[in-house]
Design an enzyme around this catalytic site. Structure first.
Site, PDB file in Angstrom:
ATOM      1  N   HIS A  35     -13.432 -50.867  20.716  1.00 41.89           N
ATOM      2  CA  HIS A  35     -12.288 -49.993  20.291  1.00 41.89           C
ATOM      3  C   HIS A  35     -12.155 -50.410  19.019  1.00 41.89           C
ATOM      4  O   HIS A  35     -11.102 -50.971  18.447  1.00 41.89           O
ATOM      5  CB  HIS A  35     -11.001 -50.402  21.035  1.00 41.89           C
ATOM      6  CG  HIS A  35      -9.950 -49.542  20.865  1.00 41.89           C
ATOM      7  ND1 HIS A  35     -10.220 -48.205  20.248  1.00 41.89           N
ATOM      8  CD2 HIS A  35      -8.575 -49.728  20.844  1.00 41.89           C
ATOM      9  CE1 HIS A  35      -9.078 -47.721  20.176  1.00 41.89           C
ATOM     10  NE2 HIS A  35      -8.143 -48.468  20.448  1.00 41.89           N
TER      11      HIS A  35
ATOM     12  N   CYS B 140      -4.584 -44.853  17.153  1.00 36.73           N
ATOM     13  CA  CYS B 140      -6.064 -44.907  17.568  1.00 36.73           C
ATOM     14  C   CYS B 140      -6.609 -43.431  18.109  1.00 36.73           C
ATOM     15  O   CYS B 140      -7.822 -43.267  18.621  1.00 36.73           O
ATOM     16  CB  CYS B 140      -5.754 -45.547  19.131  1.00 36.73           C
ATOM     17  SG  CYS B 140      -5.296 -47.274  18.835  1.00 36.73           S
TER      18      CYS B 140
END
Lengths: 376, 376
Positions: free
Chosen positions: A319, A78
């Site tokens: 996200h 991420c």
């Protein structure tokens, strides 16, 4: 070494956009970033993506007319987008390249219908430790210690969904009550649906170049990247605390700041509500065990002492893994230029971004990038 | 800036090893490289892989006891390994890190049974342009121009398979005749099976650090990375010629060499026989149109004026994508240290590696890395 500035940023809309491929998403982010920087060319490109197929960076850039310059794709879970940013910044800092594009992109809705599927050989596959479960273990531990309450966890979601009401690029927004958050579908006890980031498609980009004193340039005061050991065998803290604390210390030292309290606005990795709470504590914005209360009492809300995730954060803006770090950067750049509209933090001079790369293989270590930026 | 040296190298065996996962392959390469460098720790790691799943780098390194240092995974098609090397070298050159590991790894046999499958959305999927077909088009063009003969194409395979007889880590080796190569199964006209690199599993690694004058250190004279435009619309040359020529010019200039003829030993990207021929011409080792004759007459063989691919090259050593560039590096390091055994190039002082990243999306541009190294 050369002082580095962010000369322009751009993002696509964030959301479930299965009809928009990598190219379409990147187009929006890159064209906006180049226009924002007042340029139509760059000398090199770093691209962050997690699940983008091999070659996607060059294909995407070619379609945008960016060819014949070095292109390097990076993956750091991420934190891929902020890793691309950190590498691009290093290239400018050392004079390796003059003007560099950092691009993050991810198309998740066509590949995943729910939580990211672990690799078949992953130990966490056998343990049931998809990422929601991992964060749920942190949350359960915090609840057990009395360091947070269910209502305080929910308050992070309430706050960030409300922030996103003023962010037209956000995937979700809304005025929820704590009760509504707690009553939403249980994903991994104690984390309910509204406490988990959604599946998102998006892209974000930034143009970096030497600081020239231009009136719209946001200076990069310091950036740090760390990778961590798996879990926290030797730490009393929950997962992620130590690496955020240490990476932030590096970044603040690089920025020449004595304390994180000099920072006016912060975007952090709230993939799950507990993530924001732990991160605000690890950054030192609030004392350990006070992150939940800070969210519930407005300390970390817009208008509070330490505004966190004015964009809505990962929970609400969305996200898309590789794009997230550069979307955080874009938000801080807009904040520091006073262009954040209804979610503007008054007189923001210093901003900070933090991205946690838990990895698809969460047992195998994590990554963290923290950067400190300064208003023009 | 700091002078950079390769302090140690290591590789796994190369071959079809479906029972050996990423960790097993990396273990062999990393432990050998660290031992070769006389160290057990590094300050940062760059990992090159094309099809390795997200997080594979950190998982692999954790299992090897390498945790808590920055890890950055890069993807640049077949040039991923040399991209990791170039980035690691840059980090040492600029003083960002002291001792850096570059690791390339790929497990292909469990994922592919033949040519790499293009993405479903790839234009080349519709055009039938898998990589063998792309290189076949170059070969057909060269045949049409009279710049090569079928027998000269085959001579590259004969030569590299013979070289690999002296390389115990190679996937394949053998004494073939030109006729046997031409009579092997047709893959993509005019390229037959023995003119195509195999499906391979493998890993390779290098430890980079500042040059200290140590007797086993191989100095990095210069390295260059370029990305190219798709195809060659504006060039009379076949695919790949221009980018190799330009990247090599950058690397030679960085190395302070006037001419590639100062180079004693070369490892190039012979994914297909035509690739080696075009590359030897693009590098300037031989004149344009003379690469085929050079292979057929022994100019590029061990003992010839310009030995190319003493390791056996991708055709024979194998081509685990992300590992290939660092395997080329390992071969040149062994050559420059005089440790290449039966395939040693006499008195080799200057070596060069070249990797072409054609991309899975070959229509979308390519990448090339060239590095020049010097004996201790």
């Amino acid at each position: 070494m050369t002082a580095v500035a962010v000369h322009g940023v751009g993002t696509s809309h964030f959301g479930r956009q299965p009809d928009r491929d990598y190219l379409a998403l990147a187009h929006d982010a890159v064209t906006e970033a180049l226009a924002d920087a007042g340029t139509d060319s760059v000398d090199a490109v770093w691209v962050g993506t997690v699940f983008g197929p091999p070659g996607i960076a060059q294909r995407t850039l070619r379609a945008l007319g960016i060819t014949g310059v070095p292109v390097i794709t990076v993956e750091n879970a991420c934190a891929s987008g902020t890793t691309a940013f950190a590498e691009a910044a290093e290239a400018v800092r050392t004079g390796r390249f003059g003007r560099v594009l950092a691009l993050g992109l991810e198309q998740m809705s066509t590949a995943f219908s729910g939580a990211i599927t672990p690799e078949p050989t992953d130990p966490e596959q056998h343990a049931g430790l998809a990422l929601p479960a991992l964060y749920a273990m942190s949350a359960a531990r915090y609840l057990h210690l009395g360091a947070v309450t269910p209502e305080q966890l929910a308050a992070v979601s309430v706050k960030n969904h409300a922030h996103a009401l003023e962010n037209p690029r956000a995937q979700y927004s809304g005025r929820y009550t704590v009760e509504e958050v707690l009553d939403s579908k249980m994903i991994s006890d104690p984390l309910t649906l509204l406490q988990c980031c959604p599946t998102s498609d998006g892209a974000a980009a930034a143009v970096l170049a030497p600081a020239s004193g231009g009136g719209r340039e946001v200076g990069l005061r310091g950036v740090a990247l760390r990778s961590g050991a798996p879990w926290n065998h030797d730490s009393p803290h929950v997962w992620g605390f130590d690496i955020v604390r240490d990476t932030a210390a590096d970044a603040l030292a690089a920025a020449g700041l004595d304390s994180v309290t000099d920072v006016d606005v912060v975007e952090v990795h709230d993939a799950f509500t507990i993530g924001e709470i732990v991160t605000t504590e690890a950054l030192g914005l609030v004392a350990e065990g006070e992150g939940g209360a800070a969210a519930a009492t407005g300390v970390t809300a817009l208008g509070g002492r330490h505004p966190v995730n004015p964009s809505g954060g990962l929970l609400s803006r969305g996200h898309p893994l590789g794009a997230t770090g550069l979307a955080q950067l874009a938000e801080i750049v807009w904040q520091l230029r006073g262009e954040a509209g209804g979610r503007q933090v008054d007189s923001a001079r210093i901003g900070l971004i933090e991205t946690m790369g838990g990895g698809v293989s969460v047992l195998d270590g994590n990554a963290c990038v923290v950067a400190v930026l300064e208003a023009p």
